[in-house]
Write an enzyme that holds these catalytic residues in place. Sequence first.
Site, short mmCIF file in Angstrom:
data_model
loop_
_atom_site.label_atom_id
_atom_site.label_comp_id
_atom_site.label_asym_id
_atom_site.label_seq_id
_atom_site.Cartn_x
_atom_site.Cartn_y
_atom_site.Cartn_z
CD GLU A 182 -2.90 -1.20 2.42
OE1 GLU A 182 -4.03 -1.16 2.22
OE2 GLU A 182 -2.23 -2.99 2.45
CB SER A 185 -5.05 -3.17 -1.20
OG SER A 185 -5.13 -2.23 -0.91
CD GLU A 240 -10.60 -5.45 6.27
OE1 GLU A 240 -9.91 -5.37 6.49
OE2 GLU A 240 -10.62 -4.61 5.05
CG ASN A 247 -7.94 -1.35 7.66
OD1 ASN A 247 -7.57 -1.70 7.16
ND2 ASN A 247 -9.55 -1.21 7.08
N1 LIG Z 1 -17.27 -13.33 3.70
C1 LIG Z 1 -17.94 -12.36 3.06
N2 LIG Z 1 -18.98 -12.51 2.34
C2 LIG Z 1 -18.83 -11.53 1.29
N3 LIG Z 1 -18.30 -10.21 1.07
C3 LIG Z 1 -16.78 -10.66 1.12
C4 LIG Z 1 -16.90 -11.74 2.58
N4 LIG Z 1 -15.30 -10.68 3.12
C5 LIG Z 1 -14.81 -10.45 2.19
N5 LIG Z 1 -15.63 -10.11 1.10
C6 LIG Z 1 -15.79 -8.80 0.36
O1 LIG Z 1 -14.20 -8.41 0.31
C7 LIG Z 1 -13.69 -7.91 0.19
C8 LIG Z 1 -12.10 -7.45 0.99
O2 LIG Z 1 -12.56 -8.15 1.82
P1 LIG Z 1 -11.66 -7.69 3.27
O3 LIG Z 1 -11.65 -8.66 4.21
O4 LIG Z 1 -12.58 -6.66 3.81
O5 LIG Z 1 -10.02 -7.80 3.10
P2 LIG Z 1 -9.32 -5.85 2.99
O6 LIG Z 1 -8.21 -6.11 4.29
O7 LIG Z 1 -8.56 -7.23 2.25
O8 LIG Z 1 -10.01 -5.50 2.66
C9 LIG Z 1 -14.96 -7.41 1.18
O9 LIG Z 1 -14.81 -5.84 0.45
C10 LIG Z 1 -16.41 -8.00 -0.35
O10 LIG Z 1 -15.82 -7.05 -1.05
MG LIG Z 2 -12.06 -4.63 4.15
#
Ligand SMILES: Nc1ncnc2c1ncn2[C@@H]1O[C@H](COP(=O)(O)OP(=O)(O)O)[C@@H](O)[C@H]1O
Ligand SMILES: [Mg+2]
Length: 373
Positions: free
Chosen positions: A17, A195, A322, A324
């Site tokens: 990032e 990301s 999550e 940040n």
């Molecule tokens: N359990 C889930 N159900 C539906 N969509 C998910 C799920 N986990 C992740 N996503 C999708 O993937 C994206 C990225 O996942 P995330 O856990 O937020 O990781 P990052 O830290 O890379 O942002 C989310 O914003 C969502 O769009």
């Molecule tokens: Mg995310």
Amino acid sequence: MADKIRVVVLYGGRSGEHEVSLKSAASVLRHLDRARFEVIPVSIDKTGRWQWNDLGTIDQAQAAALPILPEAPEMRLARGPDGRGVLIPISASATAPLEIDVVFPVIHGPLCEDGTMQGLLELADVAYVGSGVLGSAVSMDKDVAKRLAEFAGVPVAPYRVLTRKAFVRDRASSLAQAIEGLSLPVFVKPCNMGSSVGIHKVKTRDALDAALDDAFRYDVKVLVEQGIDAREIEVAVLDGEPLFASLASELNPNAHHEFYSYEAKYLDPDGARVDLPARLDAAQMERVRALAVQVFAALECSDLARVDFFLDRRTGEFCFNEINTLPGFTSISMYPKMMEASGVPYGELLTRLVHLALDRHRQRQSLERGYAS
Ligand SMILES: Nc1ncnc2c1ncn2[C@@H]1O[C@H](COP(=O)(O)OP(=O)(O)O)[C@@H](O)[C@H]1O
Ligand SMILES: [Mg+2]
């Protein structure tokens, strides 16, 4: 002016990032109150080199992404002779060591917001904006963060954890374990990335193998998480007594993206539409703001964090996704936008964050380090 607070804005960083950070830091530099703060822009390049960049040159460039100036002297951070943090030039140069009051790490991802940088700042005895070692580390680990949130009574989506060791040792049983009790689709994610790097939406059992292989390229721990048909709701939290939660916003990834992927986040200018405030009824808005505060406290965060939730369309329930601890700070980033929409303008937000950091440092400094009779 001697009475200005000397703020090191740290930008770049050794993570994926890096480029986002250059944009975040450009915004921070524009909004920091120069009447109160003397700003020192210190970059970290992709190899981990720290450089002190000339503010005048940087200001003149007025770039949307802060440059790292080629001639900027290389520095290291250390605890100075009188116990204050100092920046010391690495090679003999005309630059004298520089005492600093506070570091504002505007950097994201592993080695930046996972507690490692915070450990270095602690050892240098310098005040810094953001969560400490513990809060940063547990927040970066998606598995530990969810466990702590769940322990505090905040719902999370069901998930399994796989280690690379076990996966390499016995692939078949790892695969079976991965989806035990879950239904397709599932999301496969490296535990410590961001990301959306290495994240896969897996719709068939056959696709699971390749998704895990890819996710294990990025981390030795991978989550396999129940896919939820969800709305994506975010809340910005600002430290204080009491903790302050912003109005929530909603991210609507464009329908031609399967989810909020790396492409949707960074490559597609129409990747997502934002609703700020999110279209929630009053009870839902109140609920998600309260959950955000609960997560922030449960994960021992300080100063600021963006807390992301899913709102399950089927059940109407929120679950924590999550957190940040050093969220994006670009001019279009959600953290400052949500704060602004909730009555805390960007410049004032930065001033408050610097003072929160100084106050916390002062409190920690006043603690006894050994037995005191
Ligand atoms: N359990 C889930 N159900 C539906 N969509 C998910 C799920 N986990 C992740 N996503 C999708 O993937 C994206 C990225 O996942 P995330 O856990 O937020 O990781 P990052 O830290 O890379 O942002 C989310 O914003 C969502 O769009
Ligand atoms: Mg995310």
